[in-house]
Scaffold this motif. Sequence first.
Motif, PDB file in Angstrom:
ATOM      1  N   GLN A   1       0.828  -1.201   0.000  1.00  0.00           N
ATOM      2  CA  GLN A   1       0.000   0.000   0.000  1.00  0.00           C
ATOM      3  C   GLN A   1       0.869   1.261   0.000  1.00  0.00           C
ATOM      4  O   GLN A   1       0.543   2.255  -0.654  1.00  0.00           O
ATOM      5  N   ALA A   2       1.981   1.176   0.730  1.00  0.00           N
ATOM      6  CA  ALA A   2       2.870   2.345   0.829  1.00  0.00           C
ATOM      7  C   ALA A   2       3.455   2.714  -0.532  1.00  0.00           C
ATOM      8  O   ALA A   2       3.733   3.881  -0.802  1.00  0.00           O
ATOM      9  N   LYS A   3       3.625   1.708  -1.393  1.00  0.00           N
ATOM     10  CA  LYS A   3       4.203   1.984  -2.711  1.00  0.00           C
ATOM     11  C   LYS A   3       3.320   2.901  -3.550  1.00  0.00           C
ATOM     12  O   LYS A   3       3.814   3.587  -4.452  1.00  0.00           O
ATOM     13  N   SER A   4       2.022   2.910  -3.277  1.00  0.00           N
ATOM     14  CA  SER A   4       1.112   3.720  -4.072  1.00  0.00           C
ATOM     15  C   SER A   4       0.956   5.141  -3.532  1.00  0.00           C
ATOM     16  O   SER A   4       0.322   5.981  -4.171  1.00  0.00           O
ATOM     17  N   LEU A   5       1.505   5.417  -2.360  1.00  0.00           N
ATOM     18  CA  LEU A   5       1.408   6.767  -1.799  1.00  0.00           C
ATOM     19  C   LEU A   5       2.378   7.700  -2.514  1.00  0.00           C
ATOM     20  O   LEU A   5       3.527   7.354  -2.773  1.00  0.00           O
ATOM     21  N   THR A   6       1.928   8.883  -2.807  1.00  0.00           N
ATOM     22  CA  THR A   6       2.792   9.885  -3.461  1.00  0.00           C
ATOM     23  C   THR A   6       3.203  10.982  -2.502  1.00  0.00           C
ATOM     24  O   THR A   6       4.086  11.780  -2.808  1.00  0.00           O
ATOM     25  N   ASN A   7       2.587  11.013  -1.333  1.00  0.00           N
ATOM     26  CA  ASN A   7       2.865  12.051  -0.348  1.00  0.00           C
ATOM     27  C   ASN A   7       3.750  11.486   0.757  1.00  0.00           C
ATOM     28  O   ASN A   7       3.320  10.631   1.532  1.00  0.00           O
ATOM     29  N   ALA A   8       4.994  11.956   0.819  1.00  0.00           N
ATOM     30  CA  ALA A   8       5.943  11.459   1.821  1.00  0.00           C
ATOM     31  C   ALA A   8       5.451  11.744   3.237  1.00  0.00           C
ATOM     32  O   ALA A   8       5.640  10.929   4.153  1.00  0.00           O
ATOM     33  N   GLN A   9       4.828  12.867   3.420  1.00  0.00           N
ATOM     34  CA  GLN A   9       4.342  13.236   4.755  1.00  0.00           C
ATOM     35  C   GLN A   9       3.263  12.262   5.226  1.00  0.00           C
ATOM     36  O   GLN A   9       3.206  11.906   6.401  1.00  0.00           O
ATOM     37  N   GLU A  10       2.426  11.817   4.292  1.00  0.00           N
ATOM     38  CA  GLU A  10       1.389  10.856   4.650  1.00  0.00           C
ATOM     39  C   GLU A  10       2.006   9.532   5.073  1.00  0.00           C
ATOM     40  O   GLU A  10       1.592   8.932   6.075  1.00  0.00           O
ATOM     41  N   LEU A  11       3.023   9.045   4.332  1.00  0.00           N
ATOM     42  CA  LEU A  11       3.693   7.803   4.700  1.00  0.00           C
ATOM     43  C   LEU A  11       4.369   7.927   6.061  1.00  0.00           C
ATOM     44  O   LEU A  11       4.307   7.001   6.886  1.00  0.00           O
ATOM     45  N   ALA A  12       4.984   9.059   6.324  1.00  0.00           N
ATOM     46  CA  ALA A  12       5.680   9.264   7.602  1.00  0.00           C
ATOM     47  C   ALA A  12       4.716   9.321   8.782  1.00  0.00           C
ATOM     48  O   ALA A  12       5.129   9.154   9.930  1.00  0.00           O
ATOM     49  N   SER A  13       3.416   9.520   8.496  1.00  0.00           N
ATOM     50  CA  SER A  13       2.444   9.612   9.588  1.00  0.00           C
ATOM     51  C   SER A  13       2.084   8.250  10.172  1.00  0.00           C
ATOM     52  O   SER A  13       1.535   8.171  11.271  1.00  0.00           O
TER      53      SER A  13
END
Length: 422
Positions: free
Chosen positions: A288-300
């Motif tokens: 799922q993380a691979k599809s995120l484009t927002n680094a801030q969202e992943l870091a949350s």
Amino acid sequence: MQLFLYNIFIQLYYSLIYLFSFFNAKAKLFVRGRETIFKDLSSRFQPKQVPLAWFHCASLGEFEQGRPVIEAFKAQFPTYQILLTFFSPSGYEVKKNDAIADIICYLPMDTAKNAERFLQITQPKIAFFVKYEFWYHFIYQTSQRNIPLVSFSAIFRKEQIFFKPHGALFRSLLKKFTHIFVQNQSSLNLLQSIGIQQVSLSGDTRFDRVWAIKEANREIPIANIFKNNEKLIVIGSSWKEDISVISRALQHFPYPIKLIIAPHEINENTLQYIENQFFYRKVIRFSQAKSLTNAQELASFDLLLIDNVGMLSALYRYGEYAFVGGGYAQGLHNILEPAVFGMPIFFGNLAYQKFSEATQLEKLGVAFPIKKAEDLKNKLIFFVENPQAKKKTDTDCITFVKENLGSTDKILAYLTNFLSFQ
């Protein structure tokens, strides 16, 4: 009589696996993977234009142990083709397309007929068995054909059948090896006590392997973004027993800490179990993380759940702490992978004593068997609150690995000398 009973055991073992294959995915892979071995091998070995070196590993762990020697052998003897065989699906299915070998397949079941057919087709010039594998018919017939046979990273304990009064059949196998390279002095002493002289102490090639992984400096950007410069514990090759303890230890942990969890078995039931155990964490799967484009969202997120195979050894570089699975029941997994990056290492307290690296690191005060959740919580708090103790532990871990490097060089030196006279 012993050989007769051994043959009966092999037949019964395969019959049971065959029955299990109707409702067990791993057993099905075990059976189906062996259905066309000889047909596939026959097509690959015609005509035989170059010499062949055969390496056999039980599973993925033994492959990682054998990898440094395979790579060094290829570099030193580039004219050889490499045949790599696995006994277990957990090794073959992960590495069946690995470029390290020219041909990768399952090892047929150990019957006289299978061994004869396998060796007749492949005709290796030299054979290597990694660590534990001692299949009677393959070893016996390899020896009968005067094919040099080498075991490396082997380890022996007095409880094994080789050293029992009724172990004559298996003792005879050890005498078929051209040379046996053992991990420690106690293994050397045990072999010599039963008259095995073609043996030498070389150490464990896993030290060379984990050092090579560290030197490769493989980056996993998703893990780095997820970490976001926060404290992180990597839980590697976890089983349910490990997850249960860890989840309770961290539920009310007083300091910020992120988690990366790489389960031993990747399936939906396991992944959901982990997500349920860590209901109090914000969890994201790697896929799922691979599809995120927002680094801030992943870091949350504060728990990254690995739902693929093959990156655990590189993930440890992002951790300040490691918990290695299998210590409560199945047998401890590779703790050298986190040790090479320098960090306190935790594991279950019930199934680790036979792993010499675990007991050595425990004596050094850098690895810690965990009985219950409170023990893990208290140890983590200690290291968070005592950065100097943490720094010393990190350094001692790396030093331990450094001091045990060089096994591959010792084995290759022997092979270079030996093969020059072949």
